[in-house]
Design a protein around this motif. Structure first.
Motif, short mmCIF file in Angstrom:
data_model
loop_
_atom_site.label_atom_id
_atom_site.label_comp_id
_atom_site.label_asym_id
_atom_site.label_seq_id
_atom_site.Cartn_x
_atom_site.Cartn_y
_atom_site.Cartn_z
N ASP A 3 0.77 -1.13 -0.04
CA ASP A 3 -0.08 0.00 0.01
C ASP A 3 0.84 1.25 -0.18
O ASP A 3 1.64 1.30 0.85
N VAL A 4 0.71 1.92 -1.09
CA VAL A 4 1.75 3.26 -1.29
C VAL A 4 0.91 4.26 -1.50
O VAL A 4 0.02 4.71 -2.11
N SER A 5 1.36 5.65 -0.81
CA SER A 5 0.77 6.85 -0.84
C SER A 5 1.64 7.73 -0.51
O SER A 5 2.27 7.99 0.60
N ILE A 6 2.49 8.35 -1.46
CA ILE A 6 3.64 9.12 -1.24
C ILE A 6 3.58 10.38 -2.08
O ILE A 6 3.14 10.77 -3.18
N ARG A 7 4.38 11.31 -1.59
CA ARG A 7 4.67 12.76 -2.30
C ARG A 7 6.18 12.88 -2.04
O ARG A 7 6.68 12.78 -1.13
N LYS A 8 6.68 13.40 -3.44
CA LYS A 8 8.12 13.88 -3.32
C LYS A 8 8.31 14.96 -4.07
O LYS A 8 8.06 14.98 -5.39
N VAL A 17 1.68 10.07 -5.89
CA VAL A 17 1.05 8.77 -6.29
C VAL A 17 0.33 7.95 -5.14
O VAL A 17 1.25 7.96 -3.94
N SER A 18 -0.79 7.30 -5.47
CA SER A 18 -1.21 6.56 -4.39
C SER A 18 -1.72 4.96 -5.35
O SER A 18 -2.33 5.22 -6.32
N PHE A 19 -1.06 3.71 -4.83
CA PHE A 19 -1.86 2.70 -5.41
C PHE A 19 -1.49 1.40 -4.35
O PHE A 19 -0.87 1.66 -3.48
N GLN A 20 -2.11 0.59 -4.98
CA GLN A 20 -2.14 -0.80 -4.06
C GLN A 20 -1.51 -2.02 -4.89
O GLN A 20 -1.96 -2.14 -6.14
N ALA A 21 -0.74 -3.09 -4.39
CA ALA A 21 -0.50 -3.92 -5.17
C ALA A 21 -0.69 -5.49 -4.44
O ALA A 21 -0.16 -5.41 -3.14
N HIS A 22 -1.45 -6.35 -5.06
CA HIS A 22 -1.33 -7.60 -4.28
C HIS A 22 -0.09 -8.35 -4.94
O HIS A 22 0.64 -7.84 -5.38
N ASP A 23 -0.52 -9.72 -5.08
CA ASP A 23 0.59 -10.59 -5.57
C ASP A 23 0.28 -10.61 -7.15
O ASP A 23 -0.27 -11.52 -7.75
N GLU A 24 0.68 -9.47 -7.62
CA GLU A 24 0.59 -9.20 -9.08
C GLU A 24 1.72 -8.49 -9.62
O GLU A 24 2.44 -8.03 -8.85
N ILE A 25 1.59 -8.42 -10.86
CA ILE A 25 2.74 -7.63 -11.47
C ILE A 25 2.15 -6.30 -12.06
O ILE A 25 1.40 -6.28 -12.86
N LEU A 204 2.37 6.99 -16.04
CA LEU A 204 2.61 8.10 -15.15
C LEU A 204 3.06 9.33 -16.19
O LEU A 204 3.66 9.08 -17.23
N LYS A 205 2.68 10.47 -15.64
CA LYS A 205 3.00 11.62 -16.69
C LYS A 205 3.20 12.91 -15.66
O LYS A 205 2.34 13.15 -14.76
N LYS A 206 4.56 13.14 -15.40
CA LYS A 206 4.92 14.23 -14.54
C LYS A 206 4.71 14.02 -13.04
O LYS A 206 4.07 14.85 -12.23
N GLY A 207 4.86 12.92 -12.71
CA GLY A 207 4.67 12.40 -11.24
C GLY A 207 3.35 12.19 -11.03
O GLY A 207 2.98 11.66 -9.84
N LEU A 208 2.40 11.90 -11.75
CA LEU A 208 1.01 11.67 -11.54
C LEU A 208 0.62 10.53 -12.16
O LEU A 208 1.07 10.04 -13.50
N ILE A 209 -0.33 9.38 -11.66
CA ILE A 209 -1.01 8.61 -12.23
C ILE A 209 -1.89 8.94 -13.19
O ILE A 209 -2.82 9.13 -12.64
#
Length: 223
Positions: A3-8, A17-25, A204-209
């Motif tokens: 589970d990712v939600s980050i700013r830089k 960006v914010s996204f989640q990943a299960h056991d997937e590619i 992604l484009k300029k830091g955004l999904i």
């Protein structure tokens, strides 16, 4: 689950960006400089976001700069674009590097399985300068997975390979993911590669999904 939600703040834009990943590619796609590699570096702990949270399998990896797990304590495998093999070490020593302190009863079996799937058992006594680009990629992949990571990050791992070798390595990645059942995050500039490897593709484009799509050609090769 990841589970990712980050700013830089980067040079020309803010990565948000914010996204989640299960056991997937998950494939991160987009033009150069869109923030793809920065996301991998943040997850690996090689650079810190300005704010946000990162959790993996319920464990907090980042929750503000005062609560940031160091890279060495993150159970994450990272396959760099140049593979970063140690030139003075044999293939065998490269693969075993980093696991001597965390050897388990399964380590030998895991490495044997990796060697078999990747077809590199015959390379163990060779040095990196003695093997091909495709073989280096396989060795680096074996090293990254030998530590039994909870997440594997791959930064354009196939970009330097010829077309035939690249296709072979794509198939190997799919087979390994089917065996390991952990999240893979792959950065690529190739649209066809993204569609073949990705369960989901984050554009992604300029830091955004800006868009999310499904891989349309993914099929686990059977041998």
């Amino acid at each position: 689950m990841l589970d990712v939600s980050i700013r830089k703040r980067l040079d020309h834009f803010e990565l948000d960006v914010s996204f989640q990943a299960h056991d997937e590619i998950i494939v991160l796609a987009g033009s150069s400089g869109a923030g793809k590699t920065t996301i991998l570096q943040v997850l690996a702990g090689l650079t810190e976001p300005d704010s946000g949270t990162i959790t993996l399998k319920g464990k907090s990896y980042f929750d503000g700069k005062k609560n940031s797990l160091p890279a060495r304590s993150r159970n994450i495998g990272y396959l760099f674009q140049d593979y970063a093999l140690f030139p003075h070490m044999t293939v065998e020593r490269n693969i075993y590097y980093g696991i001597h302190k965390q050897t388990t009863e399964n380590t030998g079996f895991i490495i044997e399985q990796l060697l078999a799937v990747l077809g590199i058992s015959h390379l163990l006594n060779k040095y990196p300068h003695q093997i091909s680009g495709g073989e280096k990629q396989r060795v680096a992949l074996a090293r990254a997975l030998a530590t039994e990571p909870d997440l594997l990050l791959l930064d354009e791992p196939l970009s330097a390979l010829d077309e035939d070798t690249r296709e072979e390595c794509q198939n190997e990645l799919l087979r390994l993911h089917e065996l390991w059942k952990i999240p893979f995050l792959i950065v690529t500039h190739s649209r066809s590669e993204a569609e073949k490897l990705g369960d989901r593709v984050l554009h992604l484009k300029k830091g955004l999904i800006v868009n999310e799509s499904r891989g349309t050609m993914k099929e686990i090769p059977v041998y």
